[in-house]
Design a protein around this motif. Structure first.
Motif, mmCIF file in Angstrom:
data_model
loop_
_atom_site.group_PDB
_atom_site.id
_atom_site.type_symbol
_atom_site.label_atom_id
_atom_site.label_comp_id
_atom_site.label_asym_id
_atom_site.label_seq_id
_atom_site.Cartn_x
_atom_site.Cartn_y
_atom_site.Cartn_z
ATOM 1 N N LYS A 78 -106.768 -13.311 -27.666
ATOM 2 C CA LYS A 78 -105.588 -13.971 -27.140
ATOM 3 C C LYS A 78 -105.881 -15.413 -26.743
ATOM 4 C CE LYS A 78 -101.857 -12.942 -23.905
ATOM 5 N NZ LYS A 78 -101.701 -14.233 -23.275
ATOM 6 N N THR A 120 -104.243 -11.087 -36.951
ATOM 7 C CA THR A 120 -103.605 -11.314 -35.659
ATOM 8 C C THR A 120 -104.153 -10.361 -34.617
ATOM 9 O OG1 THR A 120 -101.618 -11.830 -36.888
ATOM 10 C CG2 THR A 120 -101.383 -11.620 -34.523
ATOM 11 N N VAL A 124 -94.519 -23.291 -31.741
ATOM 12 C CA VAL A 124 -95.072 -22.326 -30.778
ATOM 13 C C VAL A 124 -93.986 -21.880 -29.808
ATOM 14 C CG1 VAL A 124 -96.680 -22.093 -28.837
ATOM 15 C CG2 VAL A 124 -97.445 -23.153 -30.959
ATOM 16 N N LYS A 125 -93.205 -22.841 -29.324
ATOM 17 C CA LYS A 125 -92.160 -22.521 -28.343
ATOM 18 C C LYS A 125 -91.009 -21.726 -28.942
ATOM 19 C CE LYS A 125 -94.478 -24.108 -25.061
ATOM 20 N NZ LYS A 125 -95.021 -23.154 -24.067
ATOM 21 N N SER A 181 -91.500 -19.342 -31.035
ATOM 22 C CA SER A 181 -91.996 -18.008 -31.358
ATOM 23 C C SER A 181 -91.908 -17.076 -30.149
ATOM 24 C CB SER A 181 -93.449 -18.113 -31.824
ATOM 25 O OG SER A 181 -94.146 -16.935 -31.527
ATOM 26 N N ASN A 204 -93.526 -14.441 -29.619
ATOM 27 C CA ASN A 204 -94.878 -14.014 -29.223
ATOM 28 C C ASN A 204 -95.619 -15.054 -28.411
ATOM 29 O OD1 ASN A 204 -94.736 -11.584 -30.490
ATOM 30 N ND2 ASN A 204 -95.874 -12.215 -32.310
ATOM 31 N N LEU A 205 -95.411 -16.308 -28.791
ATOM 32 C CA LEU A 205 -96.289 -17.354 -28.280
ATOM 33 C C LEU A 205 -95.654 -18.345 -27.325
ATOM 34 C CD1 LEU A 205 -98.045 -18.123 -31.638
ATOM 35 C CD2 LEU A 205 -99.090 -17.017 -29.687
ATOM 36 N N LYS A 206 -94.359 -18.229 -27.096
ATOM 37 C CA LYS A 206 -93.709 -19.297 -26.321
ATOM 38 C C LYS A 206 -94.244 -19.424 -24.902
ATOM 39 C CE LYS A 206 -89.794 -16.401 -25.166
ATOM 40 N NZ LYS A 206 -88.437 -16.038 -25.554
ATOM 41 N N GLU A 207 -94.907 -18.372 -24.399
ATOM 42 C CA GLU A 207 -95.455 -18.466 -23.043
ATOM 43 C C GLU A 207 -96.796 -19.191 -23.001
ATOM 44 O OE1 GLU A 207 -92.146 -17.072 -21.791
ATOM 45 O OE2 GLU A 207 -93.743 -17.663 -20.397
ATOM 46 N N VAL A 208 -97.407 -19.400 -24.169
ATOM 47 C CA VAL A 208 -98.716 -20.063 -24.192
ATOM 48 C C VAL A 208 -98.534 -21.545 -23.872
ATOM 49 C CG1 VAL A 208 -100.732 -20.653 -25.594
ATOM 50 C CG2 VAL A 208 -99.542 -18.473 -25.959
ATOM 51 N N LEU A 238 -102.823 -18.463 -35.064
ATOM 52 C CA LEU A 238 -101.983 -17.851 -34.040
ATOM 53 C C LEU A 238 -101.119 -16.720 -34.599
ATOM 54 C CD1 LEU A 238 -100.874 -21.188 -32.354
ATOM 55 C CD2 LEU A 238 -102.324 -19.448 -31.314
ATOM 56 N N ASN A 241 -105.105 -18.600 -24.613
ATOM 57 C CA ASN A 241 -104.464 -18.871 -23.328
ATOM 58 C C ASN A 241 -103.908 -20.281 -23.217
ATOM 59 O OD1 ASN A 241 -107.351 -17.223 -22.367
ATOM 60 N ND2 ASN A 241 -105.331 -16.280 -22.114
#
Lengths: 164, 154
Positions: A86, A81, A108-109, A111, A113-117, A68, A88
């Motif tokens: 991407k 990267t 992840v949350k 980050s 960049n990634l918190k929306e995943v 990730l 999902n």
């Protein structure tokens, strides 16, 4: 697939099973599935592919984070990267040696960049305190293992509804 | 033996495994993942399970045979075996692992030894039965037949 997980080797090695055979269409969900159990990885991969998802698997939390783009700062993963298609959705087992699924969820949350995943936690044990802490930390769903086809369908619907 | 008879044998044999509780509905889930594009999926996954489990059971035997048993080493192995057996529908193996794990948590060495034997017994049983099942399938395919999805009907 060896389980040493130690040395910082090429990320394109056997640590990941990336589906190179099919193109990634925009409407296709790209799922990163994380599980230390080989049989479970095989199963979840098949479940997801049958459900028309593109799948990448990782055998532990560290590898997942590296994929990730959240790996160790010392590793030069910026180029990678950009190449990584991407993600999902992240589906992760809860009980894993080293980094647990819960710890992966938090990383992840945290980050930007990634918190929306969306992150889905799967576990063989449906312990209420475990479920609650995962949901409280931002897990999209907590599902019981072993996953069935119907579960993946339900999950996809849930995600599609959340997206629109 | 004619194809129809072979297919009936396979259905009956599969049914018996469910009735005896050796397999549970998760095995049916596995079969649902198999199709023409991937006709060996079930046997591939089950073969992986056998390889993995042989290794785990060996490690467990060694760990329990130590002078001082390191339960921190034992538990992850049992956890993995419990998970794998659950994932392929090997119900009795899974159930035996649950009991085994409880005794590990209690650090009851004697009971652990007993239950490791129980786990092994259930494992060899399901291994034997599934190998027979796959042989029956192979005979059908070799005779030009197709494997009909098992309908439990109960």
């Amino acid at each position: 697939m060896n389980g040493s997980g130690g040395s910082c080797s090429s990320l394109m090695e056997v640590a990941y099973d990336d589906d190179h055979h099919h193109g990634h269409h925009d409407d296709e969900l790209h799922v990163l599935a994380v599980d230390d159990n080989l049989i479970d990885r095989k199963l979840v991969e098949k479940l997801l592919k049958i459900s028309s998802c593109k799948v990448t698997t990782a055998e532990n939390g560290i590898r997942a984070l590296e994929y990730l783009g959240l790996g160790d700062q010392n590793q030069h993963i910026d180029a990678l990267t950009n190449n990584v298609m991407k993600v999902n959705l992240i589906i992760t087992d809860y009980c894993m040696p080293g980094m647990t699924g819960f710890e992966l969820l938090k990383k992840v949350k945290e980050s930007s960049n990634l918190k929306e995943v969306p992150v889905v936690i799967v576990s063989s044990e449906n312990i209420p305190t475990r479920v609650n802490k995962c949901l409280a930390s931002g897990a999209q769903m907590f599902m019981q293992k072993p996953l069935k086809l119907a579960d993946v369908e339900k999950l996809k619907c849930h995600l599609m509804n959340c997206r629109s | 033996m004619g194809l129809v008879k072979m297919q009936k044998s396979l259905q009956d044999y599969t049914k018996s495994l469910f009735l005896e509780g050796i397999l549970d509905s998760q095995f049916l889930q596995l079969q649902q993942l198999q199709d023409e594009s991937n006709p060996d999926f079930v046997s591939q996954v089950v073969t992986l399970f056998f390889q993995d489990s042989d290794r785990i059971l060996n490690d467990l035997s060694l760990s329990l045979d130590q002078q001082v048993v390191d339960f921190k080493k034992v538990d992850p192995h049992v956890h993995q075996l419990k998970g794998s057996s659950s994932s392929i529908g090997a119900q009795r193996v899974k159930n035996a692992c649950v009991v085994f794990r409880n005794f590990c948590e209690q650090q009851n060495i004697e009971a652990c030894h007993r239950w490791l034997q129980q786990v092994k017994q259930e494992y060899y049983l399901v291994k034997n039965r599934l190998e027979t099942l796959f042989k029956l399938e192979q005979q059908i395919v070799a005779s030009g037949g197709m494997i009909v999805a098992f309908e439990p009907g109960f």
